[in-house]
Design an enzyme around this catalytic site. Structure first.
Site, PDB file in Angstrom:
ATOM      1  N   ASP A 197       0.840  -1.208   0.000  1.00  5.57           N
ATOM      2  CA  ASP A 197       0.000   0.000   0.000  1.00  5.57           C
ATOM      3  C   ASP A 197       0.877   1.262   0.000  1.00  5.57           C
ATOM      4  O   ASP A 197       1.640   1.508   0.941  1.00  5.57           O
ATOM      5  CB  ASP A 197      -0.873  -0.071   1.266  1.00  5.57           C
ATOM      6  CG  ASP A 197      -2.003   0.928   1.260  1.00  5.57           C
ATOM      7  OD1 ASP A 197      -2.036   1.797   0.370  1.00  5.57           O
ATOM      8  OD2 ASP A 197      -2.857   0.839   2.168  1.00  5.57           O
TER       9      ASP A 197
ATOM     10  N   ASP B 210     -10.493   4.195  -1.544  1.00  7.72           N
ATOM     11  CA  ASP B 210     -11.105   3.177  -0.686  1.00  7.72           C
ATOM     12  C   ASP B 210     -12.618   3.055  -0.838  1.00  7.72           C
ATOM     13  O   ASP B 210     -13.332   4.047  -1.000  1.00  7.72           O
ATOM     14  CB  ASP B 210     -10.806   3.505   0.789  1.00  7.72           C
ATOM     15  CG  ASP B 210      -9.354   3.248   1.135  1.00  7.72           C
ATOM     16  OD1 ASP B 210      -8.533   3.048   0.213  1.00  7.72           O
ATOM     17  OD2 ASP B 210      -9.039   3.244   2.338  1.00  7.72           O
TER      18      ASP B 210
ATOM     19  N   GLY C  62      -5.095   3.418  -8.016  1.00  9.34           N
ATOM     20  CA  GLY C  62      -5.320   3.612  -9.445  1.00  9.34           C
ATOM     21  C   GLY C  62      -4.486   4.708 -10.065  1.00  9.34           C
ATOM     22  O   GLY C  62      -4.678   5.059 -11.231  1.00  9.34           O
TER      23      GLY C  62
HETATM   24  C1  GLA Z   1      -5.448   2.247   2.807  1.00  9.96           C
HETATM   25  C2  GLA Z   1      -5.967   1.114   1.933  1.00  9.96           C
HETATM   26  C3  GLA Z   1      -7.017   0.317   2.707  1.00  9.96           C
HETATM   27  C4  GLA Z   1      -6.400  -0.221   3.986  1.00  9.96           C
HETATM   28  C5  GLA Z   1      -5.808   0.910   4.819  1.00  9.96           C
HETATM   29  C6  GLA Z   1      -5.012   0.383   5.998  1.00  9.96           C
HETATM   30  O1  GLA Z   1      -6.437   3.184   3.080  1.00  9.96           O
HETATM   31  O2  GLA Z   1      -6.501   1.602   0.731  1.00  9.96           O
HETATM   32  O3  GLA Z   1      -7.509  -0.750   1.904  1.00  9.96           O
HETATM   33  O4  GLA Z   1      -5.410  -1.163   3.663  1.00  9.96           O
HETATM   34  O5  GLA Z   1      -4.941   1.725   4.036  1.00  9.96           O
HETATM   35  O6  GLA Z   1      -4.414   1.401   6.740  1.00  9.96           O
END
Ligand code: GLA
Length: 412
Positions: free
Chosen positions: A162, A233, A212
């Site tokens: 991430d 998200d 994305g």
């Molecule tokens: C981001 C990701 C989520 C999740 C959080 C965790 O927002 O997009 O899917 O993994 O971090 O902190």
């Protein structure tokens, strides 16, 4: 929410980016990449469960074990859900040798992985290419190879990687006024972890999470991505789910066996989604050949939610061997019509009523011609399980946010 705050300045700056940004040569897979077993993962969209959407930062070892138990007990494992994925907040501190340890919520990661494996399931974990994760726990920056080896030692089968703090921590720092250079740094960070994962020799699904940015679908496979988030998200509300689904239109050509668009994890059973909304969400994700990672509270799952998540006919659409993502063929106001080509010449049609302003006085009339179909089509309504015949121009009344999902094995 958190990510919105963290990234706000970066997002603003990025709006000026054009599709002209190119993947740097250095991030492309080497010409003679070793044929690691990793090549064989995610042949169909990964299925499983992830801790984030329900447990958020509170997830513990106990929750992960309970989720594994429930995947087996509810029949979800038999329906194809095999990955049990720990999201953010498992990370502890690095020791003097740089080896990362899990925190108090996860006393023994190897034992947890063994437990999940003993159920015939696989286990996933989460990290960031930046110094910190989105929840500000320890990230993998400058420890990529070490972390990948650690995951392999633990028996990890799936990594969600991430972006988060890599944006301010590296991209904006190293290339403050050069968006294209920032994007190259981003792609290179994913390529680096891919190389580290491959070097372990363990098959590990590599899930890119960078919302994305920079048309990730164009370059993610070249940095080993088996799936990549296409948007920000998801949240458990209809408008967000529908927006995300709409933003997948046109991305179908980028998906295929081993590499999938990821419109984010499922919210089925979360929040206050109605049954119709849960059905539509699940149907859309199946039409999109999306990874099916349930994100609900499995030990307290209601029977009607289990029925949605374990509908084998709908899962078969998602997991179809042809691996062709569906497309939105046309819309009429708030009604969308999606089509997905399936193996053996079959097709799936999903008609979604995204609104609630259409009544029997003026019902939606289906155009088979626009779907490339000619004359009456005999199929199966995958939510009632009954045979159905679709006719040209037939009026269809769909409840608010509901779906008609039909599989036609011999379309004409
Ligand atoms: C981001 C990701 C989520 C999740 C959080 C965790 O927002 O997009 O899917 O993994 O971090 O902190």
């Amino acid at each position: 929410m958190r990510i919105v705050a963290l990234l706000s300045s970066a997002v603003l700056a990025l709006t000026s980016l054009t599709a002209a940004s190119q993947t740097p040569a250095s991030t492309k897979a080497p010409a003679k990449a070793p044929q690691a077993p990793q090549q064989m993962v995610a042949q169909t969209p990964p299925m499983g469960w992830n801790s984030w959407n329900f447990f958020d930062e509170k997830v513990t070892d106990k929750d992960i074990r309970a989720a594994a138990d429930q995947l087996v007990a509810t029949g979800m494992k038999d329906a194809g859900y095999v990955y049990v994925n720990i999201d953010d907040t498992w990370e502890g501190q690095r020791d003097a040798d740089g080896v990362l340890h899990s925190n108090d919520k996860f006393p023994d990661m190897k034992a947890l992985a063994d437990y999940v494996h003993s159920k015939g399931l696989k286990i996933g974990i989460y990290s960031s290419p930046g110094p910190k994760t989105c929840a500000r726990f320890e990230g993998s920056l400058d420890h990529e190879a070490q972390d990948a080896q650690l995951y392999a030692q633990w028996g990890i089968d799936y990594l969600k990687y991430d972006l988060c703090s890599f944006i301010p921590g590296v991209m904006q720092k190293q290339a403050p006024n050069d968006k294209a250079a920032q994007m190259r740094l981003m792609a290179a960070a994913y390529a680096k972890m891919n190389k580290a994962l491959k070097a372990t020799g363990r098959p590990i699904v590599f899930s890119l999470c960078q919302y994305g940015w920079d048309a990730v679908w164009e370059w993610a496979p070249s940095v080993g991505g088996n799936l990549w988030r296409t948007t920000g998200d998801i949240t458990p509300d209809w408008d967000r789910i529908y927006t995300i689904a709409s933003q997948q239109a046109g991305l179908g050509n980028y998906a295929g066996s081993g590499h999938w668009n990821d419109p984010d994890m499922l919210e089925v059973g979360n929040g206050n989604l109605s049954l119709a909304e849960n059905r539509s969400h699940f149907s859309l994700w199946a039409m999109l050949a999306a990874p099916l990672l349930a994100g609900n509270d499995l030990p307290n799952m209601k029977p009607e939610i289990k029925d949605i998540l374990t509908n084998r006919d709908v899962i078969d659409i998602d997991q179809d061997k042809l691996g062709k993502q569906g497309t939105r063929v046309y819309s009429e106001g708030e009604v969308d019509v999606w089509k997905r080509r399936l193996a053996g010449g079959a097709v799936a049609i999903a008609i979604i009523n995204a609104g609630d302003n259409r009544y029997s006085t003026h019902p939606f009339h289906l155009s088979l011609a626009q779907l490339g179909l000619h004359g009456p089509q005999s199929g199966k309504d995958l939510w009632t399980g009954k045979r159905i015949t679709l006719k040209e121009g037939q009026p269809l009344e769909l409840a608010r946010h509901d779906v008609l999902l039909v599989r036609i094995d011999a379309p004409r």
